[in-house]
Each structure stands twice: as structure tokens, then as C-alpha cells.
Design an enzyme around this catalytic site. Structure first.
Site, short mmCIF file in Angstrom:
data_model
loop_
_atom_site.label_atom_id
_atom_site.label_comp_id
_atom_site.label_asym_id
_atom_site.label_seq_id
_atom_site.Cartn_x
_atom_site.Cartn_y
_atom_site.Cartn_z
N MET A 1 0.85 -1.20 0.00
CA MET A 1 0.00 0.00 0.00
C MET A 1 0.88 1.25 0.00
O MET A 1 0.41 2.35 0.34
CB MET A 1 -0.94 0.00 1.20
CG MET A 1 -1.91 -1.19 1.16
SD MET A 1 -3.46 -0.88 2.03
CE MET A 1 -2.90 -0.57 3.69
N GLU B 1 11.78 -0.36 5.40
CA GLU B 1 12.72 -1.48 5.19
C GLU B 1 12.02 -2.84 5.12
O GLU B 1 12.55 -3.77 4.52
CB GLU B 1 13.78 -1.49 6.31
CG GLU B 1 14.77 -0.35 6.21
CD GLU B 1 15.52 -0.34 4.87
OE1 GLU B 1 15.96 -1.41 4.42
OE2 GLU B 1 15.63 0.75 4.28
N GLY B 2 10.85 -2.98 5.76
CA GLY B 2 10.11 -4.24 5.67
C GLY B 2 9.72 -4.52 4.23
O GLY B 2 9.95 -5.61 3.69
N HIS B 3 9.14 -3.51 3.57
CA HIS B 3 8.77 -3.67 2.16
C HIS B 3 10.02 -3.92 1.31
O HIS B 3 10.00 -4.73 0.38
CB HIS B 3 8.11 -2.39 1.63
CG HIS B 3 6.84 -1.99 2.32
ND1 HIS B 3 6.74 -0.90 3.11
CD2 HIS B 3 5.60 -2.55 2.29
CE1 HIS B 3 5.50 -0.77 3.56
NE2 HIS B 3 4.78 -1.77 3.08
N GLN C 1 -10.41 -2.72 2.16
CA GLN C 1 -9.95 -3.34 3.40
C GLN C 1 -10.00 -2.37 4.59
O GLN C 1 -9.51 -2.69 5.67
CB GLN C 1 -8.56 -3.96 3.25
CG GLN C 1 -7.43 -2.98 3.06
CD GLN C 1 -6.17 -3.69 2.59
OE1 GLN C 1 -6.10 -4.21 1.49
NE2 GLN C 1 -5.15 -3.72 3.44
N ASP D 1 2.38 -9.53 8.99
CA ASP D 1 0.93 -9.70 8.83
C ASP D 1 0.65 -11.19 8.68
O ASP D 1 0.27 -11.66 7.60
CB ASP D 1 0.44 -8.90 7.62
CG ASP D 1 0.76 -7.43 7.76
OD1 ASP D 1 -0.07 -6.69 8.30
OD2 ASP D 1 1.86 -7.00 7.36
N GLN E 1 -2.75 -12.52 7.53
CA GLN E 1 -2.92 -12.20 6.10
C GLN E 1 -2.18 -13.22 5.23
O GLN E 1 -2.70 -13.70 4.23
CB GLN E 1 -2.39 -10.80 5.85
CG GLN E 1 -2.27 -10.41 4.39
CD GLN E 1 -1.92 -8.93 4.24
OE1 GLN E 1 -2.75 -8.07 4.47
NE2 GLN E 1 -0.69 -8.65 3.88
N MET F 1 8.60 -2.79 11.97
CA MET F 1 8.39 -1.66 11.06
C MET F 1 6.98 -1.71 10.50
O MET F 1 6.45 -2.78 10.19
CB MET F 1 9.40 -1.70 9.94
CG MET F 1 10.79 -1.36 10.44
SD MET F 1 11.87 -0.94 9.09
CE MET F 1 13.39 -0.72 10.00
P1 AMP Z 1 1.38 -3.06 3.45
O1 AMP Z 1 1.97 -2.00 2.58
O2 AMP Z 1 1.31 -2.69 4.89
O3 AMP Z 1 0.10 -3.63 2.89
O4 AMP Z 1 2.42 -4.26 3.41
C1 AMP Z 1 2.85 -4.82 2.20
C2 AMP Z 1 3.65 -6.06 2.49
O5 AMP Z 1 4.79 -5.73 3.29
C3 AMP Z 1 2.86 -7.12 3.29
O6 AMP Z 1 3.16 -8.41 2.76
C4 AMP Z 1 3.39 -6.94 4.68
O7 AMP Z 1 3.30 -8.11 5.47
C5 AMP Z 1 4.83 -6.59 4.41
N1 AMP Z 1 5.41 -5.92 5.57
C6 AMP Z 1 4.90 -4.85 6.23
N2 AMP Z 1 5.69 -4.55 7.30
C7 AMP Z 1 6.70 -5.46 7.30
C8 AMP Z 1 7.84 -5.69 8.15
N3 AMP Z 1 8.09 -4.93 9.21
N4 AMP Z 1 8.66 -6.73 7.85
C9 AMP Z 1 8.42 -7.51 6.77
N5 AMP Z 1 7.37 -7.35 5.92
C10 AMP Z 1 6.54 -6.34 6.19
#
Ligand code: AMP
Length: 284
Positions: A34, A39-41, A65, A154, A157, A188
Site C-alpha cells: 500500500m 525497510e520491511g517492504h 480493506q 501480517d 494475512q 516496522m
Molecule cells: P502493506 O503496505 O502494509 O500492505 O504491506 C505490504 C507487504 O509488506 C505485506 O506483505 C506486509 O506483510 C509486508 N510488511 C509490512 N511490514 C513489514 C515488516 N516490518 N517486515 C516484513 N514485511 C513487512
């Protein structure tokens, strides 16, 4: 890496591009997001870049959502910065569809995944997984990935997507990547930017309580009630949404740890609703 990043806005154009790549024998690795990247992304994007010929990410704040009372309007949107970060992570194409293209006024079709969607985040966000399963299906149908990367952050998810891909014979490999954390342990999240300085300190109790529970499980504790009570005590300073010890695959509550489990928490910390989790597998 200095290559330009390509941006596609419509499902038709996205699918035509994907079919052309597949026709040329190339594999597509996909990271749905989104935006408001961190850094997670980036860890997911780097995995897609090293694991496929065509690493693609999507940026789409998915309205289905969010409940009307939630933070859809306030959700951070940092598109130009996201493009630069994606490019640096090795992504070569961003699929950024428009809300009206994804959901025309007479849109009528939703994907519902039963069982694994129940409990945990569904308790306070009953609309959430239907929105996620629907948008991920639509993104998969446009991007046609061979592999798709999701974060353990997540975890429910991820379980929902794995079940959906299996049940609907989508033939996509789902790769779950570890949670990326700040140096002090906070997972993160794009929503961490909602935290005030004081909330940022309080938010640390989620990961701290989970790590303490992990230690107790490593030390032999197997009783869910005692583990959950310990986490609850460790999270006294935030507004707990849920603390649950569940089977890591089915998301069903467990009383006694016998196989791989997920210990998951959600809490309201100031303006942010945060989630975090750990997984634990007992030695046989
Ligand atoms: P989002 O933009 O929040 O919908 O997340 C997109 C993807 O990034 C999803 O698969 C999340 O699980 C993953 N994600 C978000 N935060 C983290 C994190 N801290 N570490 C690893 N993956 C993450």
C-alpha cells in the site's frame, strides 16, 4: 542500479505486459504493497529482485480493506519516494492502479476465505480479509506472478493468502519473509508514523512482551493461558485489541503447544493500531 522504473496504471496494460514477459520465458516476482514504504517492504522487494527475472511491486491503498471509521484518508501516501526506494531495491515495474479502475461504481465480486480469516484481526476488523483477498486476487490476475512475497508481520494475512491460492488453484508460490524490526525491536510499519514520541516508547511493549514469551516457550512453557497472561501483563500500558496463541497454519486457538504456533498481538497505541507476532516450533 540506475534503470528507469516503469509505471502501469491499468489492469489491461499490466496483463499484456505480463503475458509478453511470460511468452519470452521470463518469471515474474510480485510484492503487493500500500506504499509508504519502509525497510520491511524493501526486504520483500530485494527477495523478488533476486528470485525472479521481472520483479514487480504494486502500490495501491485498497479502500475495500478499510472500514468507514478507519484511516483510509489519513493513510500515508508517499508515491515519489516509494518509486525511488523500489527502484533502488531492484524493482523494475510498479503497478499502481486507480481506485476507480479497480472498483467501478457497480463492482460486485468479492473473495471470502473462511476459517483462517476468523478470529485475531477479524474480531475488530470483520471487513478486512475479504478486502485483502479480493484485492490480492485482482492484483494477481493483472500481474500474473510466478511467486509473490508477503511479510510475516501480517501473519494472518499470509495464512489467508496461502489458503486462497491453494483452494482456488492459483498456482502461485507464496513466500513468507521475516518481520523487519527497528533496532529496538519495534516491527516496522507504515502506521508507526502516527506515533507521538511518548507513544513510540509505549509501542515497544508489544515486541518486548512477545520476546519474553518466546523465551518462556524456549524454556519449556507450553500452556497457552499462562503465555497469554504473561504477554497481557507486559502490555499493560497500551489498549490491547487481542493476544492469541494459535496454530501457525490454521489460525485456530490452541490450549497446549504441540506443534508450530503463532503468538500474535494487536493494540491501539495513541492514534495507531499496531500488530506484531512471533512464531515458535517446539522441538519434537
Ligand atoms: P502493506 O503496505 O502494509 O500492505 O504491506 C505490504 C507487504 O509488506 C505485506 O506483505 C506486509 O506483510 C509486508 N510488511 C509490512 N511490514 C513489514 C515488516 N516490518 N517486515 C516484513 N514485511 C513487512
Amino acid at each position: 542500479m540506475n534503470q528507469e522504473i516503469k509505471i502501469i496504471r491499468s489492469a489491461g496494460e499490466m496483463r499484456a505486459w505480463a503475458l509478453a514477459q511470460k511468452g519470452a520465458g521470463k518469471t515474474i516476482g510480485f510484492v503487493p504493497t500500500m506504499g509508504a514504504l519502509h525497510e520491511g517492504h524493501i526486504s520483500l522487494m530485494q527477495a523478488a529482485a533476486s528470485g525472479s527475472d521481472c520483479p514487480v511491486a504494486s502500490i495501491f491503498v485498497n479502500p475495500t480493506q478499510f472500514a468507514p471509521t478507519e484511516d483510509f484518508d489519513a493513510y500515508p501516501r508517499t508515491f515519489e519516494r516509494d518509486l525511488e526506494m523500489s527502484r533502488e531495491a531492484g524493482i523494475t515495474l510498479i503497478y499502481a492502479p486507480t481506485a476507480s479502475g479497480m472498483y467501478p461504481a457497480d463492482y460486485s465480486t468479492y473473495v471470502t476465505v473462511e476459517q483462517v480469516s476468523e478470529g485475531l484481526c477479524s474480531l475488530t476488523r470483520p471487513h478486512f480479509f475479504r478486502g485483502v483477498a479480493t484485492v490480492v486476487t485482482k492484483l494477481f490476475n493483472a500481474v500474473l506472478p510466478d511467486k509473490a512475497y508477503f511479510g510475516q508481520k501480517d501473519a494472518q494475512q499470509c495464512a489467508v493468502i496461502k489458503r486462497m491460492v491453494r483452494d482456488l488453484d492459483m498456482g502461485i508460490e507464496i513466500i513468507e519473509m521475516p518481520t523487519v524490526r527497528e533496532p529496538d525491536g519495534l516491527a516496522m510499519s507504515s502506521r508507526n508514523r502516527y506515533l507521538s514520541e511518548a507513544d513510540r516508547v509505549r509501542a515497544l511493549c508489544l515486541s518486548r512482551a512477545l520476546f519474553e514469551a518466546e523465551e518462556r516457550m524456549r524454556g519449556g512453557e507450553r500452556c497457552a493461558a499462562r503465555i497469554v497472561a504473561g504477554v497481557c501483563a507486559g502490555m499493560a500500558e497500551v489498549e490491547i485489541d487481542y493476544i492469541a496463541l494459535v496454530d501457525a497454519e490454521t489460525m485456530a486457538l490452541v490450549d497446549e503447544i504441540e506443534g508450530p504456533v503463532l503468538l500474535a498481538v494487536a493494540a491501539k497505541v495513541g492514534a495507531a493500531r499496531l500488530i506484531d507476532n512471533i512464531k515458535f516450533t517446539p522441538n519434537p
